[in-house]
Design an enzyme around this catalytic site. Structure first.
Site: not given
Lengths: 297, 485
Positions: B187, B261, B295, B392
């Site tokens: 996906k 991840e 990331c 983040e």
């Protein structure tokens, strides 16, 4: 007149010391087999004891993981030496704990000590076997090497009281992790003897911490503890009232690494610890760090 | 004021790619309509204009895709020899190389990243991942996984990928899975589905057996249907830590394998003996590459106090030369923010940084008046407790902290729940290695940053997830574990 024996008071093993449970509780340990007999009162650890053990384990990470691999191997081998000296006591403990014959207990103890020796040879080889230089398409030195993940919580096998116990502790600590172990609930005496061996060998305090008590009561605190990096659920098999799915789910909140119990589907079974292991249990508690550095003049 | 050295516009032509007005789902080798006919629009974030209508996969569509993958696994892909599987992967790698320009243009249109990055980084690396893993397909027994017996695939893999590197993340996930003999249902992210759909056409072009790769577009619901599907053997997820935790909870108690991840808050440590101009380049590429939608971005600059003023001055001077704007212009350094939602998230965190007392700075730059944009931003006077130092941001926002001793640098670098990446800048080798040893991060770039390669394992410590992608270590995620003990 028969001599009155000196009975031991069993305690926890935390940070290289033998404290009583802060809860003051203890529970009866009886022998397995046809005619159960009273063996001892073991300390019944509490949530606070688990937390204290995690603090001790965290405090020991830097020193243990920072030691040279050669040194860790030496220290682990020393444990086998001390254990060998206590062989008779282990045999008696295992025979009583597991309700097996003395010859059977001897074989189990020998296998357990040999297993420890096998792992003692691994610390200085892991990086070579599990790490490598990566041939990246560019002018870089690029190396991947294994590192310990930190503090590992372990549910020790419920039935294999010494061979199983050593088969789960040793692979976690060879790489530099420290551990908090919930001993087999019904068969804790070999674990207590092992803690005496660890305390009198060269393993730094806090590297291995052993809590006796009710697995179902203590495991959730270990699984949800934010400062525990990984959890080994092997001992969820055959433990009273323990749901390994719930433990794994609570481990998710801290992205904890989980080693699931053996078995298929939702079953949990205790594996046969007799064969020589693979590195699977070692790998489960390792991280891989990749370092890049440019090459140039 | 014009200096006579301005770059003239150098737009890439969008004509090399055909975008259909609507796309179906890629299931069993064919594009099929979604079962309930639902669709959503994917936008060009640089203009806000719709590019195409994309199908929204329902639970029934996911189920159809998993069944197609299972069938292909049982009948074709599982039984096929590694050598033959490898040839398909080599074919795909070649087609990606041949159609690289088309993919780069489409990626930039759908994602908003500068064409020079999709052209020079994303697409070549995606092809390289297929090329690298193609060679593993018939050599798995050399991967040193320590398993008893011959390495075996896991079965059907469910994969959910993010929007920051759409085709590259697809290749990170699909290439090793197929090499090991698994089949996949992937996906893509809802805002960037187009290169995955073009990849589906590549699978057709390569005559990949139907069902080996299935692509189901959609948003969170579709992803949930995939990760909770009972006939999936393994889930590979790249995305936010929150969603990663949800998935970890959902697989608890099952035998589904999982690799994650997740997010990061990478520290870029600059020691006083570093080559400062190189370090500044590394800081810039560490956080402004891909608009900071990375990331492993170096979003926290840890600079030694004695050189902090100098480094910040050089950094600001360098940022003044960054060109922000049309991603299709070959001169553009910083493109569009991927979505309105992401822009809102960045804006909110940056406002929190100001409210908490950090000092915000951006170079003067004109942003286009439509689409989603955020100027490169630097925060100074940041404390470790500030949200901009802990959370983040996933945007072009750098937080600057200082340190005095190497031990302090390490302590601060490790002081977040994340552990994905870090950078070290120093001329002293022993200090670099000392620091690298102590950083709790899966990837450490010394005197470099944001380097990637298919042969090199990538992945995090702590709440940045578990598992590695790439290299020999990445294969482990797609190969059966062997004996239990």
């Amino acid at each position: 007149m028969a001599r009155v024996d000196v009975r031991k008071t069993y305690k926890l093993y935390i940070g290289g010391k033998f404290p009583r449970s802060e809860s003051g509780r203890s529970y009866e340990v009886v022998s397995q087999g046809r005619s159960p007999a009273f063996l001892a009162n073991a300390a019944q650890g509490s949530r606070k004891d688990v937390r204290d053990a995690v603090v001790a384990a965290r405090g020991a990470v830097a020193g243990w993981s920072g030691a040279t691999a050669y040194n860790r191997g030496q220290v682990l081998y020393r444990v086998a030496e001390v254990a060998e000296g206590r062989r008779d006591q282990f045999v008696a403990d295992v025979a009583a704990a597991e309700g097996v014959t003395r010859p059977r207990a001897e074989r189990l103890v020998d296998a357990a000590i040999d297993r420890w020796v096998w792992y003692a040879g691994w610390p200085d080889k892991l990086a070579q076997v599990l790490g490598n230089l990566n041939p990246v398409a560019g002018p870089y030195l690029n190396i991947s090497a294994p590192e310990p993940t930190g503090v590992v919580g372990i549910l020790a096998p419920q039935r294999s009281s010494l061979l199983g116990l050593i088969s789960v502790i040793a692979p976690a600590i060879v790489s530099g992790n420290t551990v908090v172990v919930l001993a087999s609930e019904e068969r804790p005496l070999p674990a207590i003897t092992l803690s005496e061996v660890l305390a009198t060998s060269d393993v730094p305090g806090g590297v291995v911490n052993i809590i006796t008590g009710r697995t179902a009561e203590l495991a959730p605190w270990l699984a949800s503890h934010q400062d525990v990096n990984a959890i080994d659920l092997t001992g969820a098999a055959f433990a009273q009232g323990v749901d390994w799915a719930a433990l794994e789910a609570s481990a998710a909140d801290s992205v904890k690494r989980v080693l699931r119990p053996a078995g298929t589907g939702t079953d949990a079974i205790e594996p046969d610890f007799t064969p020589t292991p693979s590195l699977r249990r070692v790998r489960a508690f390792l991280e891989t760090k990749t370092v890049w550095h440019p090459k140039g003049t | 004021m014009p200096t006579g050295f301005e770059y003239a516009p150098a737009p890439e032509s969008p004509a090399v790619v055909d975008i259909a007005s609507s796309y179906g789902l890629f299931i069993g080798g064919d594009f099929v309509d979604p079962s309930d006919g639902a669709s959503f629009k994917t936008l060009n974030p640089a203009t806000g204009e719709a590019l195409s209508d994309v199908s929204e996969g329902s639970a029934a569509d996911v189920d159809a895709a998993v069944r197609a993958a299972r069938r292909a696994y049982d009948r074709v892909w599982g039984p096929m020899s590694g050598a033959e599987r490898g040839k398909y992967l080599f074919r795909i790698a070649r087609i990606l190389q041949e159609r690289a320009r088309e993919f780069a243009v489409l990626e930039t249109l759908d994602n908003g990243k500068p064409i020079k990055e999709s052209r020079d980084v994303d697409i070549p690396l995606a092809a390289a991942h297929f090329f690298y893993h193609a060679g593993w397909a018939d050599k798995l027994e050399y991967a040193g996984l320590g398993n008893a017996g011959k390495p075996a695939p896991l079965g059907v893999i469910g994969q959910v990928i993010p929007w920051n590197f759409p085709l590259l993340m697809l290749s990170w996930k699909i290439a090793p899975a197929l090499a090991a003999g698994n089949t996949v249902v992937l996906k893509p992210a809802e805002t960037t589905p187009l290169t995955a759909l073009l990849f589906a056409q590549v699978c057709q072009q390569a005559d990949l057996p139907p069902g080996v790769v299935n692509i189901v577009t959609g948003a969170g619901e579709t992803g949930h249907a995939l990760s909770s599907h009972p006939d999936i053997d393994k889930i590979a997820f790249t995305g936010s830590t929150d969603v990663g935790k949800q998935i970890a909870r959902s697989v608890a108690g099952t035998r589904k394998r999982l690799t994650l991840e997740l997010g990061g808050k990478g520290a870029n440590i600059v020691y006083d003996d570093a080559a400062l101009d190189q370090a500044v380049e590394g800081i810039v590429s560490g956080i402004y590459f891909n608009q900071g939608h990375v990331c492993c971005a170096g979003s926290r600059l840890l600079v030694q106090e004695s050189i902090a003023d100098d480094v910040i001055a050089r950094l600001k001077r360098r940022l003044g030369t960054l060109r922000v704007g049309d991603p299709m212009d070959k001169n553009t350094d910083v493109g569009a923010i991927n979505s309105a939602e992401q822009l809102a998230r960045i804006t909110a965190l940056v406002e929190a940084g100001e409210a908490e007392g950090a000092t915000r700075w951006s170079p003067p730059c004109d942003l286009p008046d439509r689409g989603y944009w955020f100027a490169p931003t630097v925060f100074t006077n940041v404390s470790q407790a500030h949200r901009v130092a802990q959370e983040e941001i996933f945007g072009p926002v750098l937080s600057v902290l200082t340190f005095r001793t190497p031990a302090e640098a390490v302590a601060k670098a490790n002081n977040t729940p994340y552990g994905l990446s870090a950078g070290i800048w120093s001329d002293k080798g022993s200090r670099v290695l000392w620091t690298a040893d102590r950083l709790r991060a899966g990837v450490v770039w010394a005197n470099s940053f944001n380097k990637f390669d298919p042969t090199s394992p990538f992945g995090g410590y702590k709440e940045s997830g578990y598992g590695r992608e790439g290299g020999r270590h990445g294969l482990e995620a797609y190969v059966a574990a062997g004996s239990e003990d």
